[in-house]
Design an enzyme around this catalytic site. Structure first.
Site, PDB file in Angstrom:
ATOM      1  N   GLY A  32      20.713  31.762  58.175  1.00 26.33           N
ATOM      2  CA  GLY A  32      20.404  33.122  58.606  1.00 26.33           C
ATOM      3  C   GLY A  32      20.872  34.197  57.652  1.00 26.33           C
ATOM      4  O   GLY A  32      20.554  35.379  57.831  1.00 26.33           O
ATOM      5  N   LYS A  33      21.605  33.802  56.601  1.00 24.44           N
ATOM      6  CA  LYS A  33      22.206  34.827  55.731  1.00 24.44           C
ATOM      7  C   LYS A  33      21.175  35.594  54.905  1.00 24.44           C
ATOM      8  O   LYS A  33      21.386  36.774  54.592  1.00 24.44           O
ATOM      9  CB  LYS A  33      23.259  34.199  54.820  1.00 24.44           C
ATOM     10  CG  LYS A  33      22.746  33.130  53.872  1.00 24.44           C
ATOM     11  CD  LYS A  33      23.910  32.454  53.146  1.00 24.44           C
ATOM     12  CE  LYS A  33      23.434  31.324  52.243  1.00 24.44           C
ATOM     13  NZ  LYS A  33      24.578  30.616  51.614  1.00 24.44           N
ATOM     14  N   PHE A  72      18.696  25.060  51.809  1.00 22.09           N
ATOM     15  CA  PHE A  72      19.267  25.926  50.776  1.00 22.09           C
ATOM     16  C   PHE A  72      19.829  27.222  51.359  1.00 22.09           C
ATOM     17  O   PHE A  72      19.817  28.267  50.705  1.00 22.09           O
ATOM     18  CB  PHE A  72      18.233  26.258  49.698  1.00 22.09           C
ATOM     19  CG  PHE A  72      17.868  25.106  48.798  1.00 22.09           C
ATOM     20  CD1 PHE A  72      18.493  23.879  48.902  1.00 22.09           C
ATOM     21  CD2 PHE A  72      16.883  25.256  47.844  1.00 22.09           C
ATOM     22  CE1 PHE A  72      18.148  22.812  48.076  1.00 22.09           C
ATOM     23  CE2 PHE A  72      16.526  24.204  47.011  1.00 22.09           C
ATOM     24  CZ  PHE A  72      17.166  22.978  47.128  1.00 22.09           C
ATOM     25  N   GLY A  73      20.308  27.171  52.591  1.00 20.32           N
ATOM     26  CA  GLY A  73      20.916  28.340  53.216  1.00 20.32           C
ATOM     27  C   GLY A  73      19.954  29.189  54.017  1.00 20.32           C
ATOM     28  O   GLY A  73      20.374  30.108  54.731  1.00 20.32           O
ATOM     29  N   TYR A 123      24.582  16.080  39.103  1.00 23.76           N
ATOM     30  CA  TYR A 123      25.203  17.276  39.696  1.00 23.76           C
ATOM     31  C   TYR A 123      26.251  17.867  38.771  1.00 23.76           C
ATOM     32  O   TYR A 123      26.895  17.144  38.031  1.00 23.76           O
ATOM     33  CB  TYR A 123      25.866  16.920  41.031  1.00 23.76           C
ATOM     34  CG  TYR A 123      24.919  16.594  42.148  1.00 23.76           C
ATOM     35  CD1 TYR A 123      23.554  16.809  42.060  1.00 23.76           C
ATOM     36  CD2 TYR A 123      25.397  16.029  43.334  1.00 23.76           C
ATOM     37  CE1 TYR A 123      22.700  16.490  43.097  1.00 23.76           C
ATOM     38  CE2 TYR A 123      24.553  15.717  44.375  1.00 23.76           C
ATOM     39  CZ  TYR A 123      23.207  15.933  44.251  1.00 23.76           C
ATOM     40  OH  TYR A 123      22.367  15.611  45.284  1.00 23.76           O
ATOM     41  N   LEU A 173      20.230  22.787  55.995  1.00 18.06           N
ATOM     42  CA  LEU A 173      20.137  24.239  56.156  1.00 18.06           C
ATOM     43  C   LEU A 173      19.144  24.848  55.168  1.00 18.06           C
ATOM     44  O   LEU A 173      19.089  26.062  55.009  1.00 18.06           O
ATOM     45  CB  LEU A 173      21.513  24.888  55.977  1.00 18.06           C
ATOM     46  CG  LEU A 173      22.548  24.554  57.061  1.00 18.06           C
ATOM     47  CD1 LEU A 173      23.861  25.295  56.804  1.00 18.06           C
ATOM     48  CD2 LEU A 173      22.013  24.893  58.456  1.00 18.06           C
ATOM     49  N   SER A 179      19.741  18.849  52.607  1.00 18.94           N
ATOM     50  CA  SER A 179      19.232  20.214  52.810  1.00 18.94           C
ATOM     51  C   SER A 179      18.990  20.521  54.284  1.00 18.94           C
ATOM     52  O   SER A 179      17.944  21.075  54.657  1.00 18.94           O
ATOM     53  CB  SER A 179      17.944  20.451  52.017  1.00 18.94           C
ATOM     54  OG  SER A 179      18.211  20.482  50.632  1.00 18.94           O
ATOM     55  N   LEU A 217      18.378  28.383  56.648  1.00 23.81           N
ATOM     56  CA  LEU A 217      18.655  28.176  58.068  1.00 23.81           C
ATOM     57  C   LEU A 217      20.102  28.493  58.446  1.00 23.81           C
ATOM     58  O   LEU A 217      20.560  28.123  59.521  1.00 23.81           O
ATOM     59  CB  LEU A 217      18.307  26.735  58.458  1.00 23.81           C
ATOM     60  CG  LEU A 217      16.813  26.425  58.469  1.00 23.81           C
ATOM     61  CD1 LEU A 217      16.567  24.945  58.663  1.00 23.81           C
ATOM     62  CD2 LEU A 217      16.108  27.234  59.554  1.00 23.81           C
TER      63      LEU A 217
END
Length: 345
Positions: free
Chosen positions: A242-243, A237-238, A53, A235, A233, A240
């Site tokens: 909603g953005k 990678f975002g 990372y 969400l 994960s 979920l």
């Protein structure tokens, strides 16, 4: 905050684990420190990192995330307040800049020593194999091309012995798996039992509303063998959050910066996310809250690894631990899942 124990140990960890793989790329050192401070204040005591990372993995940034955690430990002196999980990178072209020697005993020793230095600590609470060495479907690829002629030397015993050596040396307290399947998990468990050695206690795999593959057979291994899931994960990678559906993603959002990370962004995954968004809104929840609460409620989940690029996101994600989804909401979620099952494995 809700707490559980790392399986078969007395180590108490928060149900929400603070993911860190944006620190050092999407987030600065100061922002990483601020996230740890905020999370700790909210009762989160579990932090997950890895030697490769931040992502995307590059030779220039490798280890930077752990270094940020290390400078926080040095600055605050609060090493005893956090449980730290890290990982040795699996082999492959993606990590060739780190090493090309897999999970050899020397590789494990060198990787642990280097990570301890970056973290500025003398022990790691949970050390994980980031993904298997052998040729297997570790990232849920559809129609995975298994190769029966692959040359791979069975080394489960050798890897376990090397990890147990690190435990005896006091450098790691326990170890776990990641991106592993049922066969590999059971092999590690059986080999450890045969040798009377310490066994893996966790498995860190992808798990979310649009990727519930873990439920097929790994969930039985997890519950019967007490190998707790560290869900990553959650969400997607975002997706979920909603953005992306609403068009509100910030310029430093992962899929805007790194569009090649399309694992959770296919047409069917997007359609499923839209349906889940409607369920959340109908019940007065955000999609992120509902997505995370679903995972928090699963009996096989030891911790839910959340990540954020700002404190507003972090607050929403952490607060999901207080939400209990009703049977009605779960039924509606399962109805979508039955129609569009695992669109992003």
């Amino acid at each position: 905050m809700k707490y559980t124990n790392l399986p078969n140990t007395d180590i108490k960890v928060s149900k929400v684990c603070l993911g860190s793989m944006t620190w050092g790329n999407q987030n600065t050192e100061a922002e990483g420190h601020a996230q740890i401070d905020y999370a700790l204040d909210k009762g989160v005591n579990f932090i997950d990192t890895a030697e490769l990372y931040p992502v995307p993995a590059t030779a220039e940034t490798s280890g930077r995330t752990s270094e940020i955690i290390g400078t926080w430990i040095k600055k605050t002196g609060k090493r005893d307040k956090v449980v730290i999980a890290s990982k040795i990178a699996g082999p492959g072209d993606y990590t060739a800049h780190i090493r090309t020697t897999g999970f050899s005993p020397q590789s494990i020793q060198e990787a642990v020593d280097a990570e301890l230095k970056r973290l500025q600590t003398d022990y790691i609470d949970l050390y994980q194999l980031h993904w298997p060495e052998r040729d297997t479907n570790k990232f849920g690829i559809r129609n995975f091309p298994y190769n029966s002629t692959q040359q791979w030397q069975d080394n489960f015993t050798e890897v376990l012995e090397a990890l147990n050596h690190q435990v005896k040396a006091g450098k790691i307290r326990h170890f776990g798996l990641s991106n592993e399947n049922s066969w590999g998990t059971m092999r590690y468990l059986q080999e450890a039992k045969n040798k009377g050695w310490q066994r893996p206690i966790t498995i860190q795999n992808s798990y979310s509303l649009i990727n519930r593959v873990f439920e097929y057979d790994l969930v039985e291994v997890s519950m019967r063998e007490k190998v707790g899931l560290l869900a990553y994960s959650p969400l997607a990678f975002g997706v979920l959050s909603g953005k992306y559906i609403k068009g509100t993603a910030a310029d430093n959002a992962r899929l805007k910066l790194f569009p090649r990370f399309a694992r959770y962004s296919g047409e069917q995954a997007t359609e499923a996310a839209k349906r889940y968004l409607k369920i959340a809104e109908r019940h007065g929840l955000t999609l992120a809250q509902m997505s995370l609460a679903f995972i928090n409620q699963q009996p096989f989940v030891t911790a839910n690894i959340i990540g954020a690029t700002n404190l507003e996101q972090l607050e929403e994600n952490i607060n999901s631990v207080t939400i209990n989804l009703s049977e009605e909401i779960i039924a509606e979620i399962n109805a979508v899942h039955n129609t569009i099952p695992n669109p992003a494995p």
